[in-house]
Design a protein around this motif. Structure first.
Motif, PDB file in Angstrom:
ATOM      1  N   VAL A 174       0.841  -1.198   0.000  1.00  0.00           N
ATOM      2  CA  VAL A 174       0.000   0.000   0.000  1.00  0.00           C
ATOM      3  C   VAL A 174       0.879   1.252   0.000  1.00  0.00           C
ATOM      4  O   VAL A 174       0.652   2.195  -0.772  1.00  0.00           O
ATOM      5  N   LYS A 175       1.893   1.265   0.845  1.00  0.00           N
ATOM      6  CA  LYS A 175       2.812   2.412   0.898  1.00  0.00           C
ATOM      7  C   LYS A 175       3.633   2.531  -0.386  1.00  0.00           C
ATOM      8  O   LYS A 175       3.944   3.638  -0.838  1.00  0.00           O
ATOM      9  N   LEU A 176       3.976   1.384  -0.976  1.00  0.00           N
ATOM     10  CA  LEU A 176       4.700   1.409  -2.244  1.00  0.00           C
ATOM     11  C   LEU A 176       3.866   2.081  -3.333  1.00  0.00           C
ATOM     12  O   LEU A 176       4.387   2.882  -4.117  1.00  0.00           O
ATOM     13  N   GLU A 177       2.595   1.748  -3.378  1.00  0.00           N
ATOM     14  CA  GLU A 177       1.714   2.331  -4.389  1.00  0.00           C
ATOM     15  C   GLU A 177       1.606   3.839  -4.196  1.00  0.00           C
ATOM     16  O   GLU A 177       1.626   4.609  -5.172  1.00  0.00           O
ATOM     17  N   GLN A 178       1.546   4.286  -2.943  1.00  0.00           N
ATOM     18  CA  GLN A 178       1.499   5.719  -2.662  1.00  0.00           C
ATOM     19  C   GLN A 178       2.793   6.401  -3.124  1.00  0.00           C
ATOM     20  O   GLN A 178       2.760   7.485  -3.717  1.00  0.00           O
ATOM     21  N   ASN A 198      12.775   7.037  -4.495  1.00  0.00           N
ATOM     22  CA  ASN A 198      13.764   6.721  -3.469  1.00  0.00           C
ATOM     23  C   ASN A 198      13.139   5.876  -2.361  1.00  0.00           C
ATOM     24  O   ASN A 198      13.782   4.977  -1.813  1.00  0.00           O
ATOM     25  N   ARG A 199      11.865   6.147  -2.047  1.00  0.00           N
ATOM     26  CA  ARG A 199      11.173   5.365  -1.012  1.00  0.00           C
ATOM     27  C   ARG A 199      10.910   3.943  -1.510  1.00  0.00           C
ATOM     28  O   ARG A 199      10.916   2.996  -0.718  1.00  0.00           O
ATOM     29  N   VAL A 200      10.661   3.799  -2.810  1.00  0.00           N
ATOM     30  CA  VAL A 200      10.469   2.457  -3.370  1.00  0.00           C
ATOM     31  C   VAL A 200      11.759   1.652  -3.217  1.00  0.00           C
ATOM     32  O   VAL A 200      11.747   0.499  -2.794  1.00  0.00           O
ATOM     33  N   ILE A 260      10.998   1.493 -13.074  1.00  0.00           N
ATOM     34  CA  ILE A 260      11.362   2.843 -12.645  1.00  0.00           C
ATOM     35  C   ILE A 260      12.660   3.293 -13.322  1.00  0.00           C
ATOM     36  O   ILE A 260      12.772   4.428 -13.805  1.00  0.00           O
ATOM     37  N   ARG A 261      13.641   2.409 -13.383  1.00  0.00           N
ATOM     38  CA  ARG A 261      14.924   2.764 -14.009  1.00  0.00           C
ATOM     39  C   ARG A 261      14.750   3.124 -15.481  1.00  0.00           C
ATOM     40  O   ARG A 261      15.353   4.079 -15.974  1.00  0.00           O
ATOM     41  N   ASN A 262      13.928   2.363 -16.179  1.00  0.00           N
ATOM     42  CA  ASN A 262      13.704   2.661 -17.601  1.00  0.00           C
ATOM     43  C   ASN A 262      12.985   3.994 -17.781  1.00  0.00           C
ATOM     44  O   ASN A 262      13.254   4.728 -18.738  1.00  0.00           O
ATOM     45  N   GLU A 263      12.083   4.313 -16.851  1.00  0.00           N
ATOM     46  CA  GLU A 263      11.384   5.600 -16.914  1.00  0.00           C
ATOM     47  C   GLU A 263      12.351   6.758 -16.670  1.00  0.00           C
ATOM     48  O   GLU A 263      12.331   7.769 -17.391  1.00  0.00           O
ATOM     49  N   ILE A 264      13.202   6.592 -15.657  1.00  0.00           N
ATOM     50  CA  ILE A 264      14.200   7.632 -15.363  1.00  0.00           C
ATOM     51  C   ILE A 264      15.174   7.784 -16.530  1.00  0.00           C
ATOM     52  O   ILE A 264      15.538   8.900 -16.919  1.00  0.00           O
ATOM     53  N   ALA A 265      15.590   6.653 -17.107  1.00  0.00           N
ATOM     54  CA  ALA A 265      16.526   6.683 -18.227  1.00  0.00           C
ATOM     55  C   ALA A 265      15.917   7.398 -19.429  1.00  0.00           C
ATOM     56  O   ALA A 265      16.582   8.205 -20.095  1.00  0.00           O
ATOM     57  N   SER A 266      14.654   7.148 -19.712  1.00  0.00           N
ATOM     58  CA  SER A 266      13.983   7.799 -20.846  1.00  0.00           C
ATOM     59  C   SER A 266      13.931   9.316 -20.655  1.00  0.00           C
ATOM     60  O   SER A 266      14.149  10.082 -21.601  1.00  0.00           O
TER      61      SER A 266
END
Length: 263
Positions: free
Chosen positions: A144-148, A156-158, A181-187
């Protein structure tokens, strides 16, 4: 297969799986035999109403081990099948003894949905959980906290949540999330910069060593300059676009002559 033989196989499975270093291939063999036996006894099809608490509990325990085994063998479709079968035992058989694994597996299922970006299914699954468990159980609170954090963009919290997992099986789905997440940041980085120092790229992408950074750079087709310790990004702007100048000039002249005739 007789019930006594099913019990013997279930005990052998439990004993093997709960050793410090279980033989996962052997566990898979036990599970295959037990699934066939449970279907024959109609504990997975639920065509008949079973009242034997001991046998129902045995079937549930086998499915729970199967779900955990699926995660450890990185077989997501198998995990989803086991969880679908477990829903009947969790929701329709309140007479069974409480399972110590129930909410841990429900939390894993939530994390599985999150890792596949199935947000609608994630929230539907949350509605099936008792309010007390939803707000107080660490195994449920973790996804639940991960989704938030994901909705807020707090990546960073993930990443930090890896050190707070209720069980080691959670790491499998968190790693899938981190890959997304890494692919999103890389893009985003490729659009914002022409290059980045490798150390800075590693910090942005939550990598802990240079080997991981270089492997990721190779996957993304980045050009790494070892001397400069920089990664250069491929840019569409770098590609030369051929402009048919002669054709454009001729077309423009043709339109100009037509306009003169009209005037």
């Amino acid at each position: 297969m007789a019930v006594t033989e099913v019990k013997r196989l279930a005990q052998a499975l439990s004993k093997e799986y709960n050793t410090p270093n279980p033989d996962l291939a052997k566990c898979g063999q036990y599970l295959s035999q037990l699934k066939i036996a449970l279907i024959e006894l109609q504990y997975l099809t639920h065509e008949d109403k079973h009242n034997n608490i001991e046998e129902l509990t045995l079937a549930r325990d086998v499915l729970e081990i199967g779900a955990q085994w699926s995660v450890r063998t990185k077989d997501i479709p198998s995990f989803e099948r086991y969880m679908a079968q477990l829903q009947t035992y969790y929701n329709d058989h309140s007479e069974l003894p409480a399972s110590s694994l129930k909410y841990n597996l429900i939390g894993l299922n939530l994390l599985c949905l999150l890792s596949q970006n199935r947000i609608s299914d994630f929230h539907t699954a949350l509605e099936m959980i008792e309010p007390e468990q939803l707000h107080n159980n660490p195994a449920i609170q973790h996804p639940v906290k991960l989704e938030q954090s994901l909705m807020e963009g707090s990546y960073n919290r993930v990443w930090s949540s890896r050190s707070e997992v209720p069980s080691k099986e959670y790491l499998f789905f968190i790693d899938i999330l981190m890959g997304t997440i890494r692919n999103e940041i890389a893009s985003c980085s490729e659009k914002a910069y022409t290059s980045l120092p490798l150390k800075d790229a590693g910090t942005l992408l939550f990598f802990t060593n240079m080997e991981e950074i270089l492997n990721f750079a190779k996957e993304r087709n980045w050009k790494v300059n070892p001397a400069e310790q920089k990664a250069y990004f491929h840019s569409d702007a770098d590609e030369k676009t051929s402009i048919p100048a002669d054709q454009i000039i001729k077309q423009t002249m043709f339109y100009a002559r037509d306009m003169d005739r009209i005037v």
